[in-house]
Design an enzyme around this catalytic site. Structure first.
Site: not given
Ligand code: IFM
Length: 460
Positions: A167, A363
């Site tokens: 990210e 994710e």
């Molecule tokens: O916890 C985070 C993760 O570290 C990165 N993506 C989003 C998740 C939820 O906010």
């Protein structure tokens, strides 16, 4: 309605985590300080004044955690490597004990029949490098590549999949532009060179991993379909601006070798010819982290800052986030929009066509605050979340999308950055006082889904 989403038999099911969110042991075995250690010390930075100093104490509980993953039956575990555990000052001397930890973790996973999937940078920049400008400067990109080479040499023979970055848009926006994440800088648009340095770091690290013999290299990039708040031209224009800023400024250079707005790179003081081809290293796959769409309008109305992780947005932006109505929300107040995942997959297919490598959802997940009652955590809303998102994905796969896997965020509850420990994303509940792990109902559901798909999934 079938009992489970219908997915290919060889679909990769995983769960994901990140070093600072789970490991703890921040002062152990030679680990150096990261920007998150420093940020958490800042009064008011983190809800409840919490930090990742202990978190899930995964550093000491990793065997127990891997045993839980084995019973869960996941194909892969996505974890991140803590840069300051390997190189306490970000560059120079290697901390052997740090490398040894990941060596043990990788072997434990392989013994459990689980493929290790490793992220090199999930936001924990070594503090010493931040003191020299961090990602605002170009120098860090070379250090990042050197770190990638060191880790690749040691673990490349056993790690199945790699991603240098997690990210980069969140690091840029929340860490450097707004400042509600580490390193807590509020540079506004002056943060834009950070984009270029993160992406250049990704390209150089990809080269270093390949030189070390690593295969299956990708990226975990956070993406959100952007919905204009209305069909009015000023809202559409604001939404397009935000779409470029959040999505395409990060994905286009990686997949197309150019920024979405022509000439953007000329505005970066450190830009050199040759950077864009370096950034656009051919990737084996591309990872999308998806949580919810963003609804964006022209500035002027009351904004909803929850779209940017609860951040107070600085005044004077050419857009503002508006609340998405008509959808259920998580306990973190994020709207639940499974079709948004399908939308972003479709947009990627349209935008990148033949240049799009296979996709993974690296994710997706939701925070609900359910606690154990009589030893059981009933979390039907988390089951519904993953079920709906996997169904949306299954439809896209049937439509021809090459999506190879899904990593649920997260394996265990963990430190949710500025929100501290109140937000719980895990399939496994963690009691932070006792470190007792309790698999939630969603864990059992995910285990059954995986077993069901192995036996009854479609042939791809
Ligand atoms: O916890 C985070 C993760 O570290 C990165 N993506 C989003 C998740 C939820 O906010």
């Amino acid at each position: 309605m079938t009992e489970f989403p219908v997915l290919p038999r060889d679909f990769t099911f995983g769960v994901a985590s990140a070093a600072y969110q789970v490991e703890g042991a921040v002062n152990e075995d030679g680990r150096g300080r990261s920007v998150w250690d420093t940020f958490c010390d800042k009064p008011g930075a983190i809800a409840g004044g919490e930090s990742g100093a202990v978190a899930c104490d995964h550093y000491h509980h990793y065997r127990e955690d891997v045993a839980l993953l084995k019973v869960l039956g996941v194909d892969s575990y996505r974890f991140s490597i803590s840069w300051p555990r390997i190189l306490p000052t970000g560059a120079g001397a290697v901390n052997a004990a740090g490398l040894d930890f990941y060596d043990r973790l990788v072997d434990e996973l392989l013994d459990a029949g689980i493929e290790p999937t490793a992220t090199l940078f999930h936001w924990d920049t070594p503090q010493s490098l931040e003191d020299r400008g961090g990602w605002t400067g170009r120098e860090i990109t070379e250090h990042f590549a050197a770190y990638a080479g060191i880790v690749g040499e040691r673990l490349g023979d056993r790690v199945a999949r790699w991603m240098p970055l997690n990210e980069p848009n969140v690091v840029t926006m929340l860490g450097y532009a707004i400042g509600n994440h580490a390193p807590g800088r509020s540079l506004g648009f002056e943060a834009l060179p950070v984009v270029h340095h993160l992406l250049l770091g990704h390209g150089l690290a990809t080269q270093a991993l390949r030189a070390a013999g690593c295969r299956e290299i990708g990226i975990a990039s956070n993406h959100a379909p952007v919905w204009p708040a209305s069909p009015e031209p000023q809202d559409v224009e604001a939404a397009q601006f935000y779409d470029n800023l959040w999505n395409w400024m990060f994905a286009d250079p990686v997949l197309l070798g150019r920024y979405p707005v022509e000439g953007t790179e000329q505005g970066f003081p450190t830009y050199r010819d040759g950077d864009l081809p370096t950034i656009a290293q051919p990737l084996d796959w591309f990872g999308i982290n998806y949580y919810n769409p963003a609804r964006i309008g022209a500035p002027g109305l009351a904004p909803d800052s929850s779209q940017l992780d609860g951040a107070e947005l600085p005044p004077g932006l050419p857009f503002e986030a508006r609340r998405i109505e008509g959808y259920e929300r998580t306990d973190f107040d994020w709207p639940i929009v499974p079709d948004g995942l399908a939308q972003i997959v479709r947009t990627f297919r349209d935008r990148y066509a033949a240049q799009l490598p296979p996709l993974y959802v690296t994710e997706s997940g939701c925070s609900f605050h359910d606690d154990p009652v009589d030893g059981r955590v009933r979390d039907p809303r988390r089951i519904a979340y993953h079920d709906a998102h996997l169904r949306a994905l299954a439809d896209e796969i049937r439509d021809g999308a090459d999506v190879r896997g899904y990593f649920a965020w997260s394996a265990t509850d963990n430190f949710e950055w500025a929100a501290g420990y109140a937000e719980r994303f895990g399939l496994v509940h963690v009691d932070y006082r006792t470190q007792v792990r309790t698999p939630k109902d969603s864990y059992h559901w995910y285990r059954d889904l995986i077993a069901h798909t192995r036996a009854n999934g479609t042939q791809s």
